[in-house]
Design a protein around this motif. Sequence first.
Motif, PDB file in Angstrom:
ATOM      1  N   GLY A   2      21.047  -5.261  39.050  1.00  0.00           N
ATOM      2  CA  GLY A   2      20.588  -3.893  39.252  1.00  0.00           C
ATOM      3  C   GLY A   2      19.081  -3.885  39.335  1.00  0.00           C
ATOM      4  N   ASP A   3      18.497  -2.733  39.029  1.00  0.00           N
ATOM      5  CA  ASP A   3      17.042  -2.597  39.025  1.00  0.00           C
ATOM      6  C   ASP A   3      16.665  -1.487  38.053  1.00  0.00           C
ATOM      7  N   ARG A   4      15.456  -0.954  38.166  1.00  0.00           N
ATOM      8  CA  ARG A   4      14.991   0.066  37.228  1.00  0.00           C
ATOM      9  C   ARG A   4      15.743   1.391  37.375  1.00  0.00           C
ATOM     10  N   THR A   5      16.440   1.590  38.486  1.00  0.00           N
ATOM     11  CA  THR A   5      17.171   2.843  38.685  1.00  0.00           C
ATOM     12  C   THR A   5      18.589   2.784  38.130  1.00  0.00           C
ATOM     13  N   GLY A   6      19.096   1.592  37.863  1.00  0.00           N
ATOM     14  CA  GLY A   6      20.434   1.439  37.308  1.00  0.00           C
ATOM     15  C   GLY A   6      20.869  -0.010  37.330  1.00  0.00           C
ATOM     16  N   CYS A   7      21.689  -0.367  36.361  1.00  0.00           N
ATOM     17  CA  CYS A   7      22.158  -1.746  36.286  1.00  0.00           C
ATOM     18  C   CYS A   7      23.437  -1.805  35.472  1.00  0.00           C
ATOM     19  N   ASN A   8      24.049  -2.958  35.474  1.00  0.00           N
ATOM     20  CA  ASN A   8      25.201  -3.206  34.619  1.00  0.00           C
ATOM     21  C   ASN A   8      25.157  -4.651  34.162  1.00  0.00           C
ATOM     22  N   THR A   9      25.779  -4.880  33.026  1.00  0.00           N
ATOM     23  CA  THR A   9      25.879  -6.226  32.476  1.00  0.00           C
ATOM     24  C   THR A   9      27.320  -6.522  32.120  1.00  0.00           C
TER      25      THR A   9
ATOM     26  N   LYS B 270      27.898 -12.401  18.666  1.00  0.00           N
ATOM     27  CA  LYS B 270      29.251 -12.416  19.234  1.00  0.00           C
ATOM     28  C   LYS B 270      29.819 -11.008  19.431  1.00  0.00           C
ATOM     29  N   LYS B 271      29.438 -10.058  18.568  1.00  0.00           N
ATOM     30  CA  LYS B 271      29.932  -8.681  18.715  1.00  0.00           C
ATOM     31  C   LYS B 271      29.449  -8.077  20.040  1.00  0.00           C
ATOM     32  N   ILE B 272      28.192  -8.309  20.352  1.00  0.00           N
ATOM     33  CA  ILE B 272      27.649  -7.798  21.617  1.00  0.00           C
ATOM     34  C   ILE B 272      28.366  -8.447  22.786  1.00  0.00           C
ATOM     35  N   MET B 273      28.543  -9.749  22.720  1.00  0.00           N
ATOM     36  CA  MET B 273      29.210 -10.454  23.801  1.00  0.00           C
ATOM     37  C   MET B 273      30.650  -9.951  23.969  1.00  0.00           C
ATOM     38  N   GLY B 274      31.333  -9.732  22.859  1.00  0.00           N
ATOM     39  CA  GLY B 274      32.701  -9.216  22.906  1.00  0.00           C
ATOM     40  C   GLY B 274      32.753  -7.818  23.502  1.00  0.00           C
ATOM     41  N   TYR B 275      31.845  -6.968  23.068  1.00  0.00           N
ATOM     42  CA  TYR B 275      31.800  -5.591  23.560  1.00  0.00           C
ATOM     43  C   TYR B 275      31.530  -5.556  25.063  1.00  0.00           C
ATOM     44  N   CYS B 276      30.537  -6.322  25.499  1.00  0.00           N
ATOM     45  CA  CYS B 276      30.168  -6.318  26.918  1.00  0.00           C
ATOM     46  C   CYS B 276      31.221  -6.991  27.790  1.00  0.00           C
ATOM     47  N   GLY B 277      32.091  -7.774  27.185  1.00  0.00           N
ATOM     48  CA  GLY B 277      33.190  -8.384  27.919  1.00  0.00           C
ATOM     49  C   GLY B 277      34.443  -7.530  27.934  1.00  0.00           C
ATOM     50  N   ALA B 278      34.541  -6.577  27.001  1.00  0.00           N
ATOM     51  CA  ALA B 278      35.751  -5.758  26.896  1.00  0.00           C
ATOM     52  C   ALA B 278      35.601  -4.368  27.498  1.00  0.00           C
ATOM     53  N   LYS B 279      34.395  -3.882  27.594  1.00  0.00           N
ATOM     54  CA  LYS B 279      34.144  -2.518  28.090  1.00  0.00           C
ATOM     55  C   LYS B 279      33.616  -2.563  29.515  1.00  0.00           C
ATOM     56  N   SER B 280      33.930  -1.520  30.275  1.00  0.00           N
ATOM     57  CA  SER B 280      33.403  -1.397  31.632  1.00  0.00           C
ATOM     58  C   SER B 280      32.201  -0.474  31.640  1.00  0.00           C
ATOM     59  N   GLY B 281      31.198  -0.854  32.399  1.00  0.00           N
ATOM     60  CA  GLY B 281      30.029  -0.009  32.575  1.00  0.00           C
ATOM     61  C   GLY B 281      30.340   1.278  33.319  1.00  0.00           C
ATOM     62  N   ARG B 282      31.512   1.360  33.942  1.00  0.00           N
ATOM     63  CA  ARG B 282      31.934   2.616  34.571  1.00  0.00           C
ATOM     64  C   ARG B 282      32.199   3.688  33.514  1.00  0.00           C
TER      65      ARG B 282
END
Length: 169
Positions: free
Chosen positions: A29-36, A83-95
């Motif tokens: 993404g960029d400064r206007t929007g991104c996802n991880t 690991k909590k952050i990694m788990g969360y970002c792997g389980a949730k959608s940025g949508r």
Amino acid sequence: MNLHRIETNALDLNLTHFWGRQNALLTAGDRTGCNTMTIGWGQAGRLWNLPVCTVYVRPERYTYQFLEAQDYFTLSVLPEKEKKIMGYCGAKSGRDVDKIAACGLTVRYGAGDAPFFDEAELVLVCQKMYVQDLNLSGGLSDAIPPFYAPDQGGVHRAYTGLIVEAYTR
């Protein structure tokens, strides 16, 4: 800010010790929007005698549209204790949720306004060089774990990026 920039030719491009243990956040993404999103596999090394990193993303992933729209992407390897952050970002959608805000991550920007995270212990900022969908008829498709099979989602697209910046602690 504890990260500092290092020369890309000083990188240890063997990332195999991260996969399956710490994994990484792939961000586009960029400064206007991104996802991880959390990724648990990829490659880094040399291609055309240049330092590169290759990541793989299915078209149904929200991050895919950001990778398609931008010329840069980043890989942020967080410390093993996150690991909590990694788990969360792997389980949730940025949508559905702002994962970056929910995890309290601090966004910084590299080349091409590519977002990455100050909490990382290693960051690679990559400029897309080569993009291609994987062709599963060209290999040992029986060896691919069922979770990654095409009938479980789209076929992964490979994004190979020139590593233009690197940061470490």
